[in-house]
Design an enzyme around this catalytic site. Structure first.
Site, PDB file in Angstrom:
ATOM      1  N   ARG A  84      -3.596  -4.612 -22.366  1.00 27.09           N
ATOM      2  CA  ARG A  84      -2.825  -5.813 -21.955  1.00 27.09           C
ATOM      3  C   ARG A  84      -3.561  -6.791 -21.658  1.00 27.09           C
ATOM      4  O   ARG A  84      -2.972  -7.552 -20.886  1.00 27.09           O
ATOM      5  CB  ARG A  84      -1.874  -5.122 -20.888  1.00 27.09           C
ATOM      6  CG  ARG A  84      -0.993  -4.273 -21.290  1.00 27.09           C
ATOM      7  CD  ARG A  84       0.087  -3.899 -19.933  1.00 27.09           C
ATOM      8  NE  ARG A  84       1.007  -2.950 -20.396  1.00 27.09           N
ATOM      9  CZ  ARG A  84       1.123  -1.556 -20.121  1.00 27.09           C
ATOM     10  NH1 ARG A  84       0.102  -1.048 -19.538  1.00 27.09           N
ATOM     11  NH2 ARG A  84       2.202  -0.817 -20.404  1.00 27.09           N
ATOM     12  N   GLU A 103     -10.752 -30.675 -40.017  1.00 29.20           N
ATOM     13  CA  GLU A 103     -10.414 -30.753 -38.926  1.00 29.20           C
ATOM     14  C   GLU A 103     -10.901 -31.689 -37.647  1.00 29.20           C
ATOM     15  O   GLU A 103     -10.026 -32.408 -37.090  1.00 29.20           O
ATOM     16  CB  GLU A 103     -10.723 -29.442 -38.059  1.00 29.20           C
ATOM     17  CG  GLU A 103      -9.921 -28.074 -38.594  1.00 29.20           C
ATOM     18  CD  GLU A 103      -8.300 -27.996 -38.330  1.00 29.20           C
ATOM     19  OE1 GLU A 103      -7.997 -28.876 -37.619  1.00 29.20           O
ATOM     20  OE2 GLU A 103      -7.624 -27.055 -39.075  1.00 29.20           O
ATOM     21  N   GLU A 106       2.045 -24.864 -26.827  1.00 33.41           N
ATOM     22  CA  GLU A 106       2.751 -25.683 -27.883  1.00 33.41           C
ATOM     23  C   GLU A 106       4.045 -25.786 -27.915  1.00 33.41           C
ATOM     24  O   GLU A 106       4.819 -25.704 -28.677  1.00 33.41           O
ATOM     25  CB  GLU A 106       2.304 -24.797 -29.210  1.00 33.41           C
ATOM     26  CG  GLU A 106       2.265 -25.734 -30.429  1.00 33.41           C
ATOM     27  CD  GLU A 106       1.883 -25.202 -31.491  1.00 33.41           C
ATOM     28  OE1 GLU A 106       2.603 -25.108 -32.705  1.00 33.41           O
ATOM     29  OE2 GLU A 106       0.875 -24.776 -31.847  1.00 33.41           O
ATOM     30  N   ASN A 123      -1.212 -29.890 -35.287  1.00 37.23           N
ATOM     31  CA  ASN A 123      -0.877 -29.169 -36.818  1.00 37.23           C
ATOM     32  C   ASN A 123      -0.654 -30.157 -37.818  1.00 37.23           C
ATOM     33  O   ASN A 123      -0.130 -29.802 -38.902  1.00 37.23           O
ATOM     34  CB  ASN A 123       0.095 -28.390 -36.568  1.00 37.23           C
ATOM     35  CG  ASN A 123       0.019 -27.012 -35.793  1.00 37.23           C
ATOM     36  OD1 ASN A 123      -0.841 -26.282 -35.890  1.00 37.23           O
ATOM     37  ND2 ASN A 123       0.900 -26.895 -34.791  1.00 37.23           N
ATOM     38  N   HIS A 168      -0.972 -24.793 -44.801  1.00 37.16           N
ATOM     39  CA  HIS A 168      -0.685 -23.233 -44.467  1.00 37.16           C
ATOM     40  C   HIS A 168       0.285 -22.605 -45.768  1.00 37.16           C
ATOM     41  O   HIS A 168       0.040 -21.674 -46.311  1.00 37.16           O
ATOM     42  CB  HIS A 168       0.277 -22.883 -43.163  1.00 37.16           C
ATOM     43  CG  HIS A 168      -0.797 -22.985 -41.963  1.00 37.16           C
ATOM     44  ND1 HIS A 168      -0.088 -22.800 -40.712  1.00 37.16           N
ATOM     45  CD2 HIS A 168      -1.871 -23.081 -41.783  1.00 37.16           C
ATOM     46  CE1 HIS A 168      -1.167 -22.891 -39.890  1.00 37.16           C
ATOM     47  NE2 HIS A 168      -2.242 -22.782 -40.517  1.00 37.16           N
TER      48      HIS A 168
END
Length: 384
Positions: free
Chosen positions: A121, A185, A237, A245, A252
């Site tokens: 976890r 980027e 986000e 993005n 993508h």
């Protein structure tokens, strides 16, 4: 040691980003984090052969060190590689105080971070990015994920690292394509948030392509500042972070539709930014001169300038599983000006025109690869 340190300001989850040369071998911040803990270094054979030995020296105070190697490449950012990591942690009885260290590029960072997010976890992890793209983007912000055959990064979690250690010396071992992918980027950060930074990238592009330490350290620092500032405002986000993005909805789709690994992530984002800028112009949001300016930057970084030649239906099918899509309808990060971005839905006719424009003039097969889309003999402006 000339080190630039930034903070990602997330309250109790805040962490430093340290950028400099020679950090991999002896940075005290990493040594302190590892002291007395079980440490698992996750990497691949290519990176491990170069950098595992100095990293182990930095972890000398750890109670134990386990090396976990997974297959190299975007095609292996999947459940099978995740299981390799989790199986080893369980077999070696790693406890909840353990520390995972991601040594590699964005694939390793995303995979290790996701393993850290779900093992017992949630356990601590450190990003030690060795590619430019990872140093300026994927290592910062706590996005972790694996790919699914139906979509990129669709299975993941937000899990912030405890430290990002960016050693610019590791960039000297990168192939030219990997270096260019990282520059994409950086160009993105300038395009959405800081036109002066975009200008500096254009000015210093040749030095960056040569991996000169000072220009690279400063440019990486500015990219990390931009991303850290956005993450601090919108960690998960829900708003502003989506602007990071820019170029990714197209990018993508290119990655997943072509088959993971045929295009590097940054290559697909580079072309995706040009498509997003073109779409912005068709919607009367962005002027033609700004589109040309962005094209020049992408060209100078030696990135692809064309997209695969697919039907509009194929593009939309691939985009329907993008994380920014709402009920299967894609949304796009567009430019109102260089340095100012927004998120919008767009009409199908403008999209179809952009698809057609970026598939024209290329004679390869339908899926395409990044090498087939490069245009490096003349600048975009010289062709007009």
């Amino acid at each position: 040691m000339n080190v630039r340190e930034l903070q990602v300001a997330l309250g109790e989850r805040a962490y430093p980003i340290r950028i400099g040369a020679g950090l991999l071998d002896g940075d005290e911040s990493l040594a302190v984090l590892a002291q007395g803990r079980q440490v698992a270094i996750v990497s691949n054979e290519t990176v491990a052969a170069l950098y595992l030995a100095p990293l182990r020296r930095s972890l000398r105070e750890a109670a134990s060190i386990e090396e976990i190697l997974v297959p190299d490449g975007e095609a292996h950012k999947n459940q099978a590689s995740l299981d390799i990591v989790l199986d080893r942690l369980l077999a070696r009885r790693f406890d909840r105080r353990c520390l995972l260290v991601a040594l590699g590029g964005g694939v390793i960072g995303d995979l290790t971070g996701f393993a850290a997010a779900i093992y017992q976890r949630g356990v601590d992890f450190v990003q030690v990015p060795t590619t430019l793209l990872a140093q300026v983007d994927s290592s910062v912000g706590g996005k972790t994920a694996i790919n699914h055959p139906r979509g990129k990064n669709m299975i993941g979690a937000f899990h912030q690292p405890k430290l990002v250690l960016a050693d610019v010396e590791t960039l000297r071992s990168l192939p030219p394509r990997e270096l260019s992918a990282g520059l994409a980027e950086m160009i993105k950060h300038g395009a959405i948030a800081d036109v002066d930074y975009l200008v500096s990238l254009e000015r210093d592009m040749e030095a960056l392509l040569r991996c000169e330490v000072e220009p690279m350290r400063e440019a990486i620092g500015r990219s990390c500042e931009i991303k850290a500032g956005v993450v601090a405002q919108d960690e998960r986000e829900s708003g502003r972070r989506a602007l990071l993005n820019f170029g990714h909805t197209f990018g993508h789709a290119i990655e997943s539709g072509s088959g993971y690994g045929r295009w590097l992530h940054g290559e697909a984002v580079g072309t995706g930014m040009l498509m997003a800028a073109d779409l912005s112009r068709r919607l009367s949001m962005l002027d033609a001169a700004s589109c040309a300016r962005l094209s020049e930057a992408v060209f100078a970084a030696r990135l692809p300038m064309r997209a695969p030649r697919w039907s509009a239906g194929r593009w939309l099918e691939l985009m329907s599983v993008d994380k920014k899509a709402e009920q299967g309808t894609p949304r796009f990060v567009l430019l109102e000006a260089l340095g100012r971005a927004v998120v919008r839905r767009v009409p199908d006719d403008a999209l179809a025109e952009t698809f057609a424009a970026f598939g024209e003039g290329w004679g390869g097969d339908g899926d395409g690869d990044a090498e087939g889309q490069r245009t490096v003999t003349a600048s975009p402006r010289s062709k007009r």
